[in-house]
Design a protein around this motif. Structure first.
Motif, mmCIF file in Angstrom:
data_model
loop_
_atom_site.group_PDB
_atom_site.id
_atom_site.type_symbol
_atom_site.label_atom_id
_atom_site.label_comp_id
_atom_site.label_asym_id
_atom_site.label_seq_id
_atom_site.Cartn_x
_atom_site.Cartn_y
_atom_site.Cartn_z
ATOM 1 N N VAL A 9 75.348 -98.999 2.741
ATOM 2 C CA VAL A 9 75.414 -98.317 1.452
ATOM 3 C C VAL A 9 74.365 -97.217 1.394
ATOM 4 O O VAL A 9 74.621 -96.114 0.921
ATOM 5 C CB VAL A 9 75.224 -99.328 0.291
ATOM 6 N N THR A 10 73.177 -97.487 1.933
ATOM 7 C CA THR A 10 72.109 -96.489 1.929
ATOM 8 C C THR A 10 72.507 -95.274 2.751
ATOM 9 O O THR A 10 72.335 -94.143 2.319
ATOM 10 C CB THR A 10 70.802 -97.097 2.492
ATOM 11 N N GLU A 11 73.081 -95.490 3.933
ATOM 12 C CA GLU A 11 73.488 -94.371 4.776
ATOM 13 C C GLU A 11 74.596 -93.560 4.120
ATOM 14 O O GLU A 11 74.551 -92.340 4.117
ATOM 15 C CB GLU A 11 73.961 -94.875 6.143
ATOM 16 N N SER A 12 75.586 -94.230 3.545
ATOM 17 C CA SER A 12 76.670 -93.488 2.918
ATOM 18 C C SER A 12 76.162 -92.746 1.679
ATOM 19 O O SER A 12 76.643 -91.666 1.372
ATOM 20 C CB SER A 12 77.844 -94.396 2.569
ATOM 21 N N GLY A 13 75.188 -93.310 0.990
ATOM 22 C CA GLY A 13 74.575 -92.615 -0.140
ATOM 23 C C GLY A 13 73.856 -91.354 0.307
ATOM 24 O O GLY A 13 73.928 -90.322 -0.356
ATOM 25 N N GLU A 14 73.185 -91.437 1.448
ATOM 26 C CA GLU A 14 72.505 -90.259 1.997
ATOM 27 C C GLU A 14 73.530 -89.208 2.419
ATOM 28 O O GLU A 14 73.327 -88.024 2.208
ATOM 29 C CB GLU A 14 71.616 -90.648 3.179
ATOM 30 N N ASP A 15 74.634 -89.646 3.031
ATOM 31 C CA ASP A 15 75.689 -88.713 3.412
ATOM 32 C C ASP A 15 76.255 -88.013 2.185
ATOM 33 O O ASP A 15 76.527 -86.817 2.219
ATOM 34 C CB ASP A 15 76.812 -89.441 4.155
ATOM 35 N N LEU A 16 76.437 -88.750 1.110
ATOM 36 C CA LEU A 16 76.954 -88.170 -0.126
ATOM 37 C C LEU A 16 75.983 -87.137 -0.689
ATOM 38 O O LEU A 16 76.396 -86.073 -1.151
ATOM 39 C CB LEU A 16 77.237 -89.266 -1.155
ATOM 40 N N LYS A 17 74.690 -87.438 -0.624
ATOM 41 C CA LYS A 17 73.692 -86.476 -1.107
ATOM 42 C C LYS A 17 73.737 -85.193 -0.276
ATOM 43 O O LYS A 17 73.645 -84.097 -0.816
ATOM 44 C CB LYS A 17 72.290 -87.086 -1.042
ATOM 45 N N LYS A 18 73.878 -85.332 1.041
ATOM 46 C CA LYS A 18 73.961 -84.155 1.915
ATOM 47 C C LYS A 18 75.205 -83.336 1.583
ATOM 48 O O LYS A 18 75.157 -82.104 1.520
ATOM 49 C CB LYS A 18 73.990 -84.577 3.383
ATOM 50 N N TRP A 19 76.321 -84.028 1.385
ATOM 51 C CA TRP A 19 77.571 -83.357 1.061
ATOM 52 C C TRP A 19 77.441 -82.609 -0.265
ATOM 53 O O TRP A 19 77.839 -81.446 -0.381
ATOM 54 C CB TRP A 19 78.696 -84.394 1.011
ATOM 55 N N ALA A 20 76.880 -83.272 -1.277
ATOM 56 C CA ALA A 20 76.702 -82.646 -2.593
ATOM 57 C C ALA A 20 75.784 -81.433 -2.495
ATOM 58 O O ALA A 20 76.014 -80.404 -3.140
ATOM 59 C CB ALA A 20 76.152 -83.666 -3.593
ATOM 60 N N SER A 21 74.752 -81.539 -1.666
ATOM 61 C CA SER A 21 73.833 -80.424 -1.460
ATOM 62 C C SER A 21 74.549 -79.229 -0.834
ATOM 63 O O SER A 21 74.323 -78.078 -1.228
ATOM 64 C CB SER A 21 72.667 -80.872 -0.575
ATOM 65 N N GLN A 22 75.425 -79.478 0.111
ATOM 66 C CA GLN A 22 76.176 -78.404 0.754
ATOM 67 C C GLN A 22 77.116 -77.710 -0.234
ATOM 68 O O GLN A 22 77.277 -76.494 -0.193
ATOM 69 C CB GLN A 22 76.972 -78.938 1.950
ATOM 70 N N ILE A 23 77.721 -78.477 -1.120
ATOM 71 C CA ILE A 23 78.588 -77.875 -2.147
ATOM 72 C C ILE A 23 77.762 -76.945 -3.028
ATOM 73 O O ILE A 23 78.163 -75.823 -3.323
ATOM 74 C CB ILE A 23 79.278 -78.952 -3.008
#
Length: 141
Positions: A9-23
């Protein structure tokens, strides 16, 4: 064959933050130009208007400098009644044209994404690998 370990869950949360940052990064220049198009702004004004898109003050000023170097915006200093002079930014004709093109591309992109998300899109078989996908609305039954 190697199997990828399931993400925590922590890793996928970090991936989501990276994705949101790119948007945010991908749309920031367009939003900045749109804010300046409405009226001349100084840095703090822009930061207030774009607060949900900016990750830090360190994101704004390099982008303002880049847009100024590209001729999309101009800047001038104006005295302030409540403190030091402020640097105001205005849109140039090049900036207006750039913003118009960005808005058209943004509309095309968000419409295609929405069509894919809602299942109302059809991806063309005409595209070659590595080329831009062609997304069309499905024909009505």
């Amino acid at each position: 064959m190697l199997k990828r370990a399931k993400a925590t869950v922590t890793e996928s949360g970090e991936d989501l933050k990276k994705w949101a940052s790119q948007i945010r990064k991908g749309s920031l220049a367009m939003c900045l130009l749109a804010a300046i198009a409405r009226r001349p702004c100084y840095g703090f004004d822009i930061m207030q208007e774009l607060r949900d898109l900016l990750t830090s003050e360190g994101t704004l000023y390099p982008l303002l400098n880049r847009l100024q170097n590209e001729g999309a915006i101009d800047a001038y200093w104006q005295e302030s009644a409540s403190g030091p002079p402020r640097k105001y930014y205005t849109l140039t004709e090049t900036g207006r044209e750039t913003l118009a093109h960005m808005q058209i591309e943004w509309q095309r992109y968000t419409s295609a994404v929405e069509a894919v998300l809602t299942g109302t899109a059809e991806i063309s078989d005409d595209s070659e690998p590595g080329e831009r996908l062609i997304v069309r609305a499905k024909p009505a039954p």
